[in-house]
Enzyme design. Sequence first.
Site, PDB file in Angstrom:
ATOM      1  N   GLU A  48      22.314  42.197  48.141  1.00  0.00           N
ATOM      2  CA  GLU A  48      22.583  43.662  48.367  1.00  0.00           C
ATOM      3  C   GLU A  48      23.828  44.283  48.553  1.00  0.00           C
ATOM      4  O   GLU A  48      24.127  45.118  49.473  1.00  0.00           O
ATOM      5  CB  GLU A  48      21.498  43.850  49.666  1.00  0.00           C
ATOM      6  CG  GLU A  48      20.143  43.525  49.296  1.00  0.00           C
ATOM      7  CD  GLU A  48      18.929  44.365  50.027  1.00  0.00           C
ATOM      8  OE1 GLU A  48      19.267  45.103  50.702  1.00  0.00           O
ATOM      9  OE2 GLU A  48      17.787  43.679  49.992  1.00  0.00           O
TER      10      GLU A  48
HETATM   11  C1  FAD Z   1      19.597  34.474  47.071  1.00  0.00           C
HETATM   12  C2  FAD Z   1      19.955  35.340  46.417  1.00  0.00           C
HETATM   13  C3  FAD Z   1      18.999  36.330  45.906  1.00  0.00           C
HETATM   14  C4  FAD Z   1      19.237  37.415  45.050  1.00  0.00           C
HETATM   15  N1  FAD Z   1      18.279  37.995  44.549  1.00  0.00           N
HETATM   16  C5  FAD Z   1      18.414  39.098  43.791  1.00  0.00           C
HETATM   17  C6  FAD Z   1      17.427  39.871  43.032  1.00  0.00           C
HETATM   18  O1  FAD Z   1      16.247  39.861  43.635  1.00  0.00           O
HETATM   19  N2  FAD Z   1      17.623  40.493  42.084  1.00  0.00           N
HETATM   20  C7  FAD Z   1      18.888  40.799  41.631  1.00  0.00           C
HETATM   21  O2  FAD Z   1      19.099  41.472  40.691  1.00  0.00           O
HETATM   22  N3  FAD Z   1      20.010  40.202  42.025  1.00  0.00           N
HETATM   23  C8  FAD Z   1      19.797  39.260  43.132  1.00  0.00           C
HETATM   24  N4  FAD Z   1      20.810  38.510  43.735  1.00  0.00           N
HETATM   25  C9  FAD Z   1      22.040  38.836  43.204  1.00  0.00           C
HETATM   26  C10 FAD Z   1      23.013  39.468  44.148  1.00  0.00           C
HETATM   27  O3  FAD Z   1      22.800  40.678  44.125  1.00  0.00           O
HETATM   28  C11 FAD Z   1      24.312  38.990  43.650  1.00  0.00           C
HETATM   29  O4  FAD Z   1      24.710  37.531  43.895  1.00  0.00           O
HETATM   30  C12 FAD Z   1      25.637  39.881  43.966  1.00  0.00           C
HETATM   31  O5  FAD Z   1      25.670  41.192  43.462  1.00  0.00           O
HETATM   32  C13 FAD Z   1      26.893  39.353  43.775  1.00  0.00           C
HETATM   33  O6  FAD Z   1      27.120  38.877  42.475  1.00  0.00           O
HETATM   34  P1  FAD Z   1      27.684  37.426  42.261  1.00  0.00           P
HETATM   35  O7  FAD Z   1      27.073  36.511  42.914  1.00  0.00           O
HETATM   36  O8  FAD Z   1      27.816  37.296  40.591  1.00  0.00           O
HETATM   37  O9  FAD Z   1      29.211  37.376  42.624  1.00  0.00           O
HETATM   38  P2  FAD Z   1      30.472  38.314  42.122  1.00  0.00           P
HETATM   39  O10 FAD Z   1      30.128  39.439  41.534  1.00  0.00           O
HETATM   40  O11 FAD Z   1      31.060  37.060  41.167  1.00  0.00           O
HETATM   41  O12 FAD Z   1      31.313  38.378  43.365  1.00  0.00           O
HETATM   42  C14 FAD Z   1      32.072  37.279  43.830  1.00  0.00           C
HETATM   43  C15 FAD Z   1      32.926  37.671  45.079  1.00  0.00           C
HETATM   44  O13 FAD Z   1      34.014  38.770  44.793  1.00  0.00           O
HETATM   45  C16 FAD Z   1      34.034  39.864  45.317  1.00  0.00           C
HETATM   46  N5  FAD Z   1      34.138  40.890  44.447  1.00  0.00           N
HETATM   47  C17 FAD Z   1      33.740  41.226  43.311  1.00  0.00           C
HETATM   48  N6  FAD Z   1      34.251  42.368  42.856  1.00  0.00           N
HETATM   49  C18 FAD Z   1      35.096  42.895  43.826  1.00  0.00           C
HETATM   50  C19 FAD Z   1      35.879  43.954  44.073  1.00  0.00           C
HETATM   51  N7  FAD Z   1      36.022  44.952  43.076  1.00  0.00           N
HETATM   52  N8  FAD Z   1      36.539  44.074  45.299  1.00  0.00           N
HETATM   53  C20 FAD Z   1      36.439  43.091  46.189  1.00  0.00           C
HETATM   54  N9  FAD Z   1      35.647  42.038  46.079  1.00  0.00           N
HETATM   55  C21 FAD Z   1      35.029  41.935  44.860  1.00  0.00           C
HETATM   56  C22 FAD Z   1      32.318  39.983  45.939  1.00  0.00           C
HETATM   57  O14 FAD Z   1      32.448  40.788  47.081  1.00  0.00           O
HETATM   58  C23 FAD Z   1      32.161  38.389  46.179  1.00  0.00           C
HETATM   59  O15 FAD Z   1      32.713  38.153  47.476  1.00  0.00           O
HETATM   60  C24 FAD Z   1      20.401  37.651  44.474  1.00  0.00           C
HETATM   61  C25 FAD Z   1      21.463  36.674  44.754  1.00  0.00           C
HETATM   62  C26 FAD Z   1      21.558  35.538  45.751  1.00  0.00           C
HETATM   63  C27 FAD Z   1      22.416  34.612  45.932  1.00  0.00           C
END
Ligand code: FAD
Length: 810
Positions: free
Chosen positions: A501
Amino acid sequence: MIYWILALVLLLSVSAYMRLALLQWSVLLGLLLLAFQFFSPASSTFTTSLWLLYFVIIIPLNLPALRRRLISQIVFNGMKKVMPGISQTEQEALDAGDVWWEAELFSGKPNFDVIRKLPKPVLNAEEQAFIDGPVEAFCKMLDDWKITHEDYDLSPEAWQFAKDNHLFAIIIPKQYGGLEYSALCHSQTVIKIGSRSGSAGVTVMVPNSLGPGKLLMTYGTEEQKDYYLPRLAQGIDVPCFGLTGPDAGSDAGSMPDTGIICKGEFEGEKDILGIRLNFEKRYITLAPVATILGIAFKLYDPDHLLSDAEERGITLALIKPDTEGIEIGKRHFPANQAFMNGPIRGKDVFIPLDAIIGGIDYIGRGWSMLMECLGDGRAISLPALGTAAGKMSSKYTGAYARIRTQFSTPIGHFEGVEEVLTKIAGQTYAIDAARLMILSALDNGTIPSVLSGVVKQQSMERMRKIINYSMDIHGGHGICMGPHNFLGRAYQLIPVGITVEGANILTRTMMVFGQGAMRSHPFLLKEVAAVHHSDPAKGLIDFDRTLFAHIGFVISNKVRSFWFGLSGARFISTPGNAHTRYYYRQIVRMSAAFSFLADVCLALLGGSIKRREKISGRLADIIANLYICSAALKHFEDEGENEADLPLLRWVCEDALFNTQNAMKSIMKNLPFGIIGKLCNIIIFPLTKPYQQPDDQLGHDVARLTLTPSETLSRLTAGIFVSDDHDDATGRISNALDHVLATEDIEHELHNAYKTGQLKNRGYAAYDEAKDKKLISDNEYKRLKETQAAIRNAIKVDEFSFKDWKIETP
Ligand SMILES: Cc1cc2nc3c(=O)[nH]c(=O)nc-3n(C[C@H](O)[C@H](O)[C@H](O)COP(=O)(O)OP(=O)(O)OC[C@H]3O[C@@H](n4cnc5c(N)ncnc54)[C@H](O)[C@@H]3O)c2cc1C
């Protein structure tokens, strides 16, 4: 002459402090000049030069047409070149949700009525019966160890119970068979279930948060609502929503998933107009068991079957998992939790147009639909889970610190342990207050989009600390996993809360101040809109008006900050009593300083502030800490201003003000021109640092609240599931605490006897000796032994057989 100069400074300062309009202070300045002419001994040449200066400066400033030509046009042209326009995605994010308390904090002059007039959040009788009935019964069905270690799933009975009792339908309107309960009730449900099992908490919170249910309620066509909502309410359907994919995580808007408008075959019907989808989603909660898939994709119309435009934008649709081309059912294993989570892939999946959420009118509006619906869920679910962790730690880690003795002393009495117990209780009060204040806003019709991000990010960040501190206090007892460990799985759950979220780093450094400044700043968005106005002449008129109001605003905040700094904000009229008025005043002071500093940062960094995340992250910290300080004051008042709760309130407010000061100092230290940072420091903190970390005595008072039951502790930990099973992971700790408190006096006597030399032994070894020497009665001896057994039971950790890993806890 010195008096005249003083009078001039006073007039300008008071005008700025009171935010007088340009014309008003121009008239006052003219009157002062008139008085100077008649009553000062200055020569007529000098007075005439002053009048000339007055007319040269003041007249153009008060004549908009002239002012536009001489000043605003130049700034306007300059801004047009450097200021980027607002993209559609940014605009949609900006339009989503409401502006609320954050706008007051940005104003430099917060109106506390905005939060104080919100009623105390209270469950109605029906909601309370729901929490005490089905939710309590559901909690009793949950065995988190079995769920996470043996079955990797909730039991079939728990699933069925949740469906039958509408646990997945808290937000669905009654007309469709749902419960239609308040945001507060939703939050209390997650707190209670989450305090029993994180996996069950996530399972329940997701369908009630952002997903097909919420999207259908807000945007669904009547047919979609009539079909899906009753099925969701009865638990016939289990929903999930897929936004994230391998190439689109935080930057979800860049998803490569596509939908092409074309003709195809659906459920035996040929040649119907629909969409051919290709997508790859991952991390999707509930996906492995979902019976309705909400999917976001970018829609294209290359053959112009619906319109002239080829790129139609992000669109949301509902798909059944048995549709040809859908691959679903595999699971991820997130952080040793057992809630359902997995990937969904779609290859050449054909769906009819009426699968689009909201129908074809909502084609291309998916991003704003998600942004709009994200606000309230984000403010409810995870903050509730974080608060549950805080309440559990305050209650059971506090109790553990009282029953666990080392060096013949309860470990909670050691200053080192006390220091972190303080933070556990203080941070719990902070996130509980933050949660309740935003729930109050939600239940009164406001969806604060910026502050929902703040509350999510802060509650997760503070939860992370709380659980870590709890782990420190429990030592091996928290580390060794098994059915008797209530903390280990919560520890493993931390990164889930941090990531989902809106990942915390991104939310803090990019979203909160970025969106907050654009949405809540009284002038910024208007200036950007004026610069990019389709009619430049009209744009210049708007820009001129806004620019001069903005300049006045900055000057006013500067004067107010400096005066508040000099006076310690003593003379500000605010609500509050002898205990709380100080904190109200400091919020006003820091709000003025924040507004001033934010404008300085924006002026110095312009659009590049988006990349200067260390600066924008600290600006976000200021908003967050001022929000938490305000929420704590409201919470204290809503709870009836109990004096016994004052240590918690004071700790939270002092910590928040100290954090605010640190964030401001760090910003000023890192501004591009060092001298500007130093000048800002003189304006905001003219008499050095006003705020200190909460002192040790206050910390001691807070920590002591966790060691023994009290009304304050009950208020702090209200809402979690409480087990009366003496062998349960938490029930055994409460049981041991009851015994320890009941035998405290006897222990005290034994301790005195040891000190006076009547006893040779201390601790458990003294019991037999004291009994033999008739220092305690048989009954007292028996009670001490029962306490010893209860403690032993509470501190035991699970054991497993070497070969087949079966539980063999003694
Ligand atoms: C258990 C779990 C349940 C989930 N459930 C759902 C769901 O039901 N539906 C759904 O659609 N998604 C779901 N998600 C996805 C979740 O919303 C994403 O994991 C999240 O948006 C982050 O994406 P990512 O994990 O690919 O990390 P990345 O986007 O790769 O981010 C990695 C890190 O980089 C940081 N970062 C990225 N861009 C920036 C920036 N511009 N400035 C500063 N920091 C940055 C982030 O804060 C993070 O710390 C779920 C994820 C998990 C782990």
